[in-house]
Design an enzyme around this catalytic site. Structure first.
Site, mmCIF file in Angstrom:
data_model
loop_
_atom_site.group_PDB
_atom_site.id
_atom_site.type_symbol
_atom_site.label_atom_id
_atom_site.label_comp_id
_atom_site.label_asym_id
_atom_site.label_seq_id
_atom_site.Cartn_x
_atom_site.Cartn_y
_atom_site.Cartn_z
ATOM 1 N N CYS A 1 40.885 48.003 52.698
ATOM 2 C CA CYS A 1 40.062 49.216 52.790
ATOM 3 C C CYS A 1 40.910 50.473 52.595
ATOM 4 C CB CYS A 1 39.346 49.246 54.137
ATOM 5 S SG CYS A 1 38.318 50.697 54.350
ATOM 6 N N CYS B 1 39.945 53.419 54.763
ATOM 7 C CA CYS B 1 40.397 53.314 56.166
ATOM 8 C C CYS B 1 41.887 53.604 56.281
ATOM 9 C CB CYS B 1 40.200 51.899 56.724
ATOM 10 S SG CYS B 1 38.646 51.132 56.322
ATOM 11 N N ASP B 2 42.680 53.040 55.384
ATOM 12 C CA ASP B 2 44.122 52.983 55.620
ATOM 13 C C ASP B 2 44.979 53.799 54.647
ATOM 14 O OD1 ASP B 2 43.689 51.279 57.796
ATOM 15 O OD2 ASP B 2 43.603 49.522 56.510
#
Ligand code: NDP
Length: 314
Positions: free
Chosen positions: A138, A141-142
């Site tokens: 992701c 997300c990261d």
């Protein structure tokens, strides 16, 4: 078929942001929801690290902790949260029947499906070993954790292109690994990627290994046309080769698209069976965010409440 062991008003299957939000709303509407958590309680957020884009957490929150918070909030509202998997469903009868852990049947006046999706992985040992230590499925997300650094992304669909573009705004260079000589992504997305100066595309390239002891430090690639191996130094390795909706339980029962995503009526969470609702990633291949999943979980509970009311069941 075994006789049902229990009868419930509103049965929720799945425990990500969609399932827990549906439970919070259904409990507050006095639907006395029973939620089965499934194989991975808390869902995909339990395999991420820090979540910084969920509104209401000004300092960010760890994904697993956020799901504990969701669960506790649902419990405090009175939802009955249980460990267990739905293993079979019969939506041809009313009340509906759902088998749990292959050992008991529950009858339900309404069912909310929130079984989510799972990221696909390449299947390399090194990919699993370094998962959460630079390997991620992701980028949204990261990616932030790798600001100003070199990263790699594998995949050539719309998701990979979108995530490569997202990463290109944060990272110094994005090395994009494409297994064929062309991309599957839509033309417009491909054009954007190819026009972005700091995205370097590696055509006909397979990932042999993600390298690094405790965190990612490089990837080893094989060009399958020239048989040449290359080591590219990167701090992160993003896998964007697609998601699999967790919908096999409903094969042949609920309408799905050719990739298995459940089809809901636009603007609602209604499936093709009245009284069965779907929310979160199992019916969303586009947004796939915790907050959008939670939003549709809320919608599913409101839809279930209206349905039960209209049927004189609540
Ligand atoms: P896709 O299935 O469309 O693409 C997956 C990509 O991963 C393909 O390029 C595939 O390669 C590659 N891949 C699969 N397995 C491997 C492997 N083992 N090694 C290397 N590469 C691999 O998935 P997406 O998640 O990209 O998209 C899913 C759906 O969602 C699509 O319909 C897409 O259009 C849609 N979508 C739309 C968006 C938008 O409109 N903005 C944004 C995101 C998704 P190959 O081509 O060789 O098979």
């Amino acid at each position: 078929m075994m006789n049902a062991n229990e009868k419930v008003h509103c049965l929720i299957i799945g425990s990500g942001p969609a399932g827990y939000t549906a439970a919070i709303y259904a409990a507050r509407a006095n639907l006395k929801p029973v939620l089965y958590q499934g194989m991975q309680p808390g869902g995909q957020l339990t395999i991420t690290t820090e979540v910084e884009n969920y509104p209401g957490y000004p300092n960010g929150i760890m994904g697993p902790q956020m799901m504990v918070d969701f669960e506790q909030q649902a419990q405090r509202m009175g939802a009955d949260i249980r460990w267990g998997m739905a293993t079979k469903v019969d939506f041809s009868v009313r009340p509906f029947k759902v088998e749990i852990d292959e050992e008991k049947w529950i009858e339900a006046d309404s069912v909310i499906i929130a079984t989510g999706a799972s990221a696909k992985w390449l299947g390399l040992e090194s990919e699993q070993r370094l998962n959460g230590h630079g390997v991620s499925a992701c980028a949204v997300c990261d990616g932030f954790f790798f600001k100003g650094q070199e990263v790699a992304i594998v995949g050539a669909g719309d998701t990979a292109c979108e995530e490569a573009l997202y990463l290109s705004k944060l990272c110094s260079t994005v090395h994009m690994i494409v297994r064929r000589g062309e991309m599957r992504a839509s033309k417009v997305m491909q054009d954007r990627v190819l026009k972005t100066a700091n995205i370097k595309v590696y055509w006909n390239s397979e990932t042999l290994e993600v390298m690094g002891d405790n965190k990612v430090d490089s990837v080893k690639l094989l060009n399958n046309k020239t048989n040449e191996e290359t080591i590219v130094p990167v701090k992160a390795f993003f896998v964007a080769i697609g998601h699999q909706p967790n919908s096999s339980l409903f094969n042949g029962i609920l309408d799905m698209d050719d990739q298995g995503y459940l089809i809901t009526q636009p603007g609602s969470t209604k499936t093709n069976i009245e009284g069965v609702f779907a929310c979160g990633d199992v019916q969303d291949k586009i947004y796939r965010q915790a907050v959008s999943a939670a939003g549709t979980g809320c919608m599913a509970a409101l839809d279930a409440e209206r349905y039960l009311g209209a049927m004189g069941l609540h």
